[in-house]
Design a protein around this motif. Structure first.
Motif, mmCIF file in Angstrom:
data_model
loop_
_atom_site.group_PDB
_atom_site.id
_atom_site.type_symbol
_atom_site.label_atom_id
_atom_site.label_comp_id
_atom_site.label_asym_id
_atom_site.label_seq_id
_atom_site.Cartn_x
_atom_site.Cartn_y
_atom_site.Cartn_z
ATOM 1 N N HIS A 72 2.863 70.364 48.148
ATOM 2 C CA HIS A 72 3.139 70.071 46.882
ATOM 3 C C HIS A 72 1.571 70.292 46.511
ATOM 4 O O HIS A 72 0.445 70.997 46.848
ATOM 5 C CB HIS A 72 3.442 68.868 46.759
ATOM 6 C CG HIS A 72 2.250 67.039 46.658
ATOM 7 N ND1 HIS A 72 2.064 67.446 48.200
ATOM 8 C CD2 HIS A 72 1.654 66.348 45.979
ATOM 9 C CE1 HIS A 72 0.888 66.520 47.879
ATOM 10 N NE2 HIS A 72 0.876 66.399 46.508
ATOM 11 N N HIS A 97 10.864 73.595 43.407
ATOM 12 C CA HIS A 97 10.634 73.055 42.116
ATOM 13 C C HIS A 97 9.197 72.932 41.545
ATOM 14 O O HIS A 97 8.894 72.096 40.794
ATOM 15 C CB HIS A 97 11.317 71.414 42.020
ATOM 16 C CG HIS A 97 12.252 71.826 42.598
ATOM 17 N ND1 HIS A 97 13.056 71.474 41.331
ATOM 18 C CD2 HIS A 97 13.580 71.516 43.461
ATOM 19 C CE1 HIS A 97 14.645 71.021 41.736
ATOM 20 N NE2 HIS A 97 14.535 71.768 43.295
ATOM 21 N N TRP A 143 13.385 69.152 50.813
ATOM 22 C CA TRP A 143 13.030 68.671 49.291
ATOM 23 C C TRP A 143 12.439 67.044 49.301
ATOM 24 O O TRP A 143 13.908 66.411 50.031
ATOM 25 C CB TRP A 143 13.669 69.253 48.575
ATOM 26 C CG TRP A 143 13.310 68.960 46.781
ATOM 27 C CD1 TRP A 143 12.125 68.861 46.370
ATOM 28 C CD2 TRP A 143 14.524 68.751 46.411
ATOM 29 N NE1 TRP A 143 12.422 68.175 45.125
ATOM 30 C CE2 TRP A 143 13.381 68.793 44.561
ATOM 31 C CE3 TRP A 143 15.471 68.927 46.061
ATOM 32 C CZ2 TRP A 143 14.512 68.279 43.483
ATOM 33 C CZ3 TRP A 143 16.153 68.104 44.515
ATOM 34 C CH2 TRP A 143 15.496 68.338 43.802
ATOM 35 N N ALA A 150 8.296 68.441 43.291
ATOM 36 C CA ALA A 150 8.038 69.568 43.866
ATOM 37 C C ALA A 150 8.113 69.131 45.220
ATOM 38 O O ALA A 150 7.702 70.555 46.155
ATOM 39 C CB ALA A 150 7.699 71.061 43.368
#
Ligand SMILES: [Fe+2]
Length: 291
Positions: A72, A97, A143, A150
């Protein structure tokens, strides 16, 4: 199951971060996970002591880097992904994301028009469940949002690299109060990882050890389900959310969040230099949402 990979951890005592190199025995192809670029807040200097250890290991083992994986956009340290890529190659990847995180922080920092919140700073954006290869070993990107919108976990060869989704059993879980974070979403992501086979090895991205032990980063799904102080079996969603929100309300903003995020949304690239050749970090005054 035959073990097909070797995993080597690198603990950064400045930021309590664990970076990893995982490599395929058959081909000596490797992935680097969450490398750190050192940053001295007082002097504004970056440093490569942490990333150099990773590079030295890659060279000593004669590994070819396929991937530099980010779990991330970290809020507590600068990413060493770009520095490392320039020296050892590999594709820098993160979850799709990240675009939401980039949009949020582009606005907060009022970044230059040329910075596009479209993920193009990374070489690849993973969707949920996407598979990819490290040499001959197949890995799966999962995810697992909640800590941030994200977050990704990477599963391969009987192990899963969970980022900040779970910490060691006696430390529990990460905060869920960053922009786009959500405790309820984090709970569901944690349960998803805890539904993996119980013997699955879990590698965490940080450790904040209690005084009674040194830093550690490796556990199992079974151990987490039995002992994790925030997420063990029997702790329900509402109970977790209430605990997490109460706890997050007491936490200080991470010391390096403002330097870190503006480098990490750029995949570890420093901001473009001014016309004097010097790159600057921006500090938004009275603008970072508190909670
Ligand atoms: Fe984090």
């Amino acid at each position: 199951m035959t073990v097909r990979t070797t995993t080597r951890a690198f603990f950064d005592p400045q930021t309590w971060t664990v970076s990893y190199v995982v490599w395929d025995h058959a081909t000596r192809h490797a992935a680097v996970i969450d490398p750190v670029l050192d940053y001295d807040f007082k002097s504004g200097h970056t440093g490569t002591k942490s990333a150099d250890q990773v590079r030295a290991y890659l060279q000593a083992e004669q590994l070819q880097v396929d991937w530099i994986l980010e779990t991330h956009a970290h809020a507590d340290h600068l990413s060493g992904a770009r520095w490392l890529q320039e020296r050892v190659g590999g594709r820098i990847a993160i979850g799709a994301h990240i675009r939401e995180v980039q949009a949020t922080f582009k606005e907060l920092y009022n970044l230059e028009r040329g910075f596009l919140p479209d993920g193009s700073q990374f070489d690849h954006l993973f969707g949920d469940g996407e598979t990819f290869m490290i040499g001959t070993v197949e890995a799966t990107a999962l995810w697992v949002p909640g800590h941030t919108p994200a977050d990704m976990a990477y599963r391969l060869d009987g192990a899963v690299f969970v980022g900040d989704t779970l910490f060691m059993p006696d430390v529990g879980s990460a905060r869920a109060d960053f922009p786009g974070g959500d405790a309820r979403t984090l709970y569901r992501s944690m349960r998803r990882l805890l539904a993996l086979p119980p013997e699955t090895t879990m590698y965490v991205c940080h450790d904040y050890p209690p005084a009674s032990r040194g830093p550690a980063w490796q556990t199992t799904v079974a151990s987490q389900r039995a002992h994790n102080i925030h997420a063990r079996d029997g702790i329900g969603e509402d109970e977790f959310v209430a605990m997490r929100q109460a706890r997050d309300a007491t936490l200080d903003v991470p010391a390096l969040i403002l330097p870190s995020m503006q480098v990490n949304v750029r995949a570890g690239q420093l901001p473009p230099p001014d016309d004097n050749g010097v790159a600057y970090l921006r500090i938004p005054l009275n603008a970072l949402p508190r909670h």
